[in-house]
Design a protein around this motif. Structure first.
Motif, PDB file in Angstrom:
ATOM      1  N   ILE A   1     109.411  22.275 -78.352  1.00 61.09           N
ATOM      2  CA  ILE A   1     109.751  22.372 -76.927  1.00 61.09           C
ATOM      3  C   ILE A   1     109.051  21.265 -76.126  1.00 61.09           C
ATOM      4  O   ILE A   1     107.831  21.100 -76.202  1.00 61.09           O
ATOM      5  N   LYS A   2     109.868  20.523 -75.375  1.00 64.15           N
ATOM      6  CA  LYS A   2     109.351  19.444 -74.529  1.00 64.15           C
ATOM      7  C   LYS A   2     108.946  20.021 -73.172  1.00 64.15           C
ATOM      8  O   LYS A   2     109.367  21.096 -72.784  1.00 64.15           O
ATOM      9  N   TRP A   3     108.121  19.274 -72.446  1.00 65.63           N
ATOM     10  CA  TRP A   3     107.720  19.650 -71.078  1.00 65.63           C
ATOM     11  C   TRP A   3     107.248  21.097 -71.023  1.00 65.63           C
ATOM     12  O   TRP A   3     107.610  21.856 -70.111  1.00 65.63           O
ATOM     13  N   VAL A   4     106.430  21.482 -72.005  1.00 60.56           N
ATOM     14  CA  VAL A   4     106.033  22.890 -72.076  1.00 60.56           C
ATOM     15  C   VAL A   4     105.229  23.270 -70.821  1.00 60.56           C
ATOM     16  O   VAL A   4     104.370  22.514 -70.374  1.00 60.56           O
ATOM     17  N   GLY A   5     105.561  24.406 -70.254  1.00 63.36           N
ATOM     18  CA  GLY A   5     104.873  24.874 -69.044  1.00 63.36           C
ATOM     19  C   GLY A   5     104.125  26.162 -69.275  1.00 63.36           C
ATOM     20  O   GLY A   5     103.083  26.400 -68.665  1.00 63.36           O
ATOM     21  N   ASP A   6     104.653  27.019 -70.147  1.00 69.80           N
ATOM     22  CA  ASP A   6     103.941  28.254 -70.437  1.00 69.80           C
ATOM     23  C   ASP A   6     104.251  28.714 -71.845  1.00 69.80           C
ATOM     24  O   ASP A   6     105.271  28.322 -72.432  1.00 69.80           O
ATOM     25  N   ILE A   7     103.361  29.499 -72.377  1.00 73.65           N
ATOM     26  CA  ILE A   7     103.532  30.065 -73.715  1.00 73.65           C
ATOM     27  C   ILE A   7     103.219  31.550 -73.635  1.00 73.65           C
ATOM     28  O   ILE A   7     102.099  31.942 -73.288  1.00 73.65           O
TER      29      ILE A   7
END
Ligand SMILES: Nc1nc2c(c(=O)[nH]1)N[C@H]1C(S)=C(S)[C@@H](COP(=O)(O)O)O[C@H]1N2
Ligand SMILES: [Mo]
Length: 425
Positions: free
Chosen positions: A272-278
């Motif tokens: 996943i690109k541009w990951v913001g949250d997990i």
């Protein structure tokens, strides 16, 4: 759960709308989907949303793809909707690692331009010890122990067009040839390290990284939300990176700036690109990207299809144009690359006569898990005519590329030997 907002680059989109890209065969539904994703539908005159009756001739050698930031010169890329496929001949002589300016781009929507200064990663969910989300800035991630590794990113649909052209089967999805792959040197922090610091517990079973690009709206108008795909904890704790550098430079916008997930050997969608949250969950998680997509469906896969896809399969490609002209009675050095998501490639066999006879190619790299090997073989064709070149790889698991791939409706994981035509003149 609050999360940072992406900054969609409206200026670029407007430029694209006003410019040449509509002449590049971009489907109307792609345009509408992109507009919807950008919330711009109302701002665009309807005339713009209608494809021109006659495509204008291309006036320069750099095409544009909707939502891709970097230049896409014609010698290096084929534009396919919102995606750009690397032309394999352009990799000849580029070295082991794919230069960023040659690296394919697969965007469900459009590259968001994110500010590394204000970017944060939020880790949250009932698999953590505390109910409160834990945040990491880029500086904080960079202060954690860094890990580097070489790995390819390859789309699960790479090679999809050969289901139709070699096997006569109709499948859905982007009609890639073999260039939806690139190999880079990635630097980042292990996901395991970040999860541990966020308070991972024994309860956790799945993690769900989610991108900050726009929500994905399908051709029929269904909003699937932000691009996200669950990853089993076993893989997450193994060799997954949160990468902030690609080939020694900060991640470029199109490849996930400032941070992407890098899942070595697995289908590209996992990275996943541009990951913001997990999200870290105590129960299995689902998203359209592990239920409707990225499973093998079809006659050969009854009972709802295969499990969610994990490893990429075996493939080989010549660094040679399709239907290339080669001079007769002249020594040719045929070069190419082979790769596998399951293990390193240990052997490549090449045929220049449509598969009647085979010879072993020289390998120029050691087998590397989640990497490729470069290879070459010499050929002196005597008689002019059409020839079919084949390359067949074998990996450390003992698997070789088959003659055909069992079809699946979405055309994933094509692994058959590709028949590459050339003309000897
Ligand atoms: N957030 C986000 N991540 C994403 C995607 C996307 O559209 N959005 N595309 C995925 C797919 S399908 C692939 S094949 C790879 C492509 O990576 P690249 O564009 O850096 O080559 O990114 C994956 N990660
Ligand atoms: Mo992909």
């Amino acid at each position: 759960m609050p999360h940072p907002e992406s900054t969609y680059d409206r200026r670029r989109l407007r430029q694209w709308l006003a410019g040449e890209a509509r002449a590049d065969g971009v489907a109307r539904r792609d345009l509408l989907r992109l507009l919807a994703a950008a919330g711009l539908t109302a701002a665009v005159p309807t005339a713009l949303a209608t494809p021109p009756a006659v495509a204008a001739p291309r006036t320069n050698a750099t095409a544009t793809a909707p939502g891709i930031v970097k230049p896409l010169p014609d010698e290096w890329f084929t534009i396919r909707g919102t995606n750009a496929e690397t032309k394999f001949p352009s990799l000849a002589g580029t070295g082991y690692h794919t230069p960023v300016d040659h690296f394919f781009v697969r965007n469900h929507t459009a590259t968001p331009v994110l500010d590394a200064e204000t970017w944060k990663l939020t880790v949250w969910g009932d698999g953590l010890a505390h109910p409160e989300p834990v945040e990491f800035t880029l500086d904080e991630l960079k202060r954690l122990p860094a890990t580097s590794r070489t790995a390819f990113v390859e789309c699960a649909g790479n090679g999809r067009s050969f289901f139709a052209t070699q096997q006569g089967q109709t499948v859905s999805g982007t009609a890639w040839t073999l260039g939806a792959i690139g190999t880079a040197h990635w630097k980042g922090v292990r996901l395991a390290e970040v999860l541990r610091r966020a308070g991972l517990t024994q309860r956790a079973v799945d993690v769900l990284p989610r991108g900050l690009d726009a929500e994905y709206v399908t051709a029929d108008g269904t909003n699937l939300g932000r691009v996200r795909r669950p990853l089993p904890l076993s893989k997450a704790l193994d060799d997954v990176l949160l990468a902030y550098e690609m080939n020694g430079e900060p991640l470029p916008a199109d490849h996930g700036h400032p941070v992407r997930v890098l899942v070595p050997g697995w289908v590209g969608i996992a990275s996943i690109k541009w990951v913001g949250d997990i999200e870290v969950a105590a129960q299995p998680l689902y998203s359209p990207w592990n239920t409707d997509f990225y499973r093998l469906l079809g006659d050969a896969y009854p009972d709802g299809g295969s499990a969610p896809l994990t490893h990429q399969t075996l493939k080989s490609a010549f660094e040679l144009a399709w239907n290339a002209d080669l001079p007769a009675a002249t020594d040719q050095r045929l070069t190419g690359r082979s790769w596998s998501g399951a293990g390193g490639v240990v052997r490549v066999d090449v045929s220049t006569d449509g598969g009647t006879t085979w010879r072993r190619a020289r390998l120029h790299d050691a087998p590397r898990r989640a990497g490729w090997v470069r290879w070459s073989t010499d050929w002196r064709p005597t008689t002019p005519g059409t020839y079919t070149l084949l390359a067949r790889a074998t990996d450390t698991t003992g698997r070789s590329q088959p003659e055909t791939t069992v079809p699946n409706t979405q055309g994933y994981l094509f692994d058959a030997v590709v028949r590459h035509p050339v003309q000897v003149v």
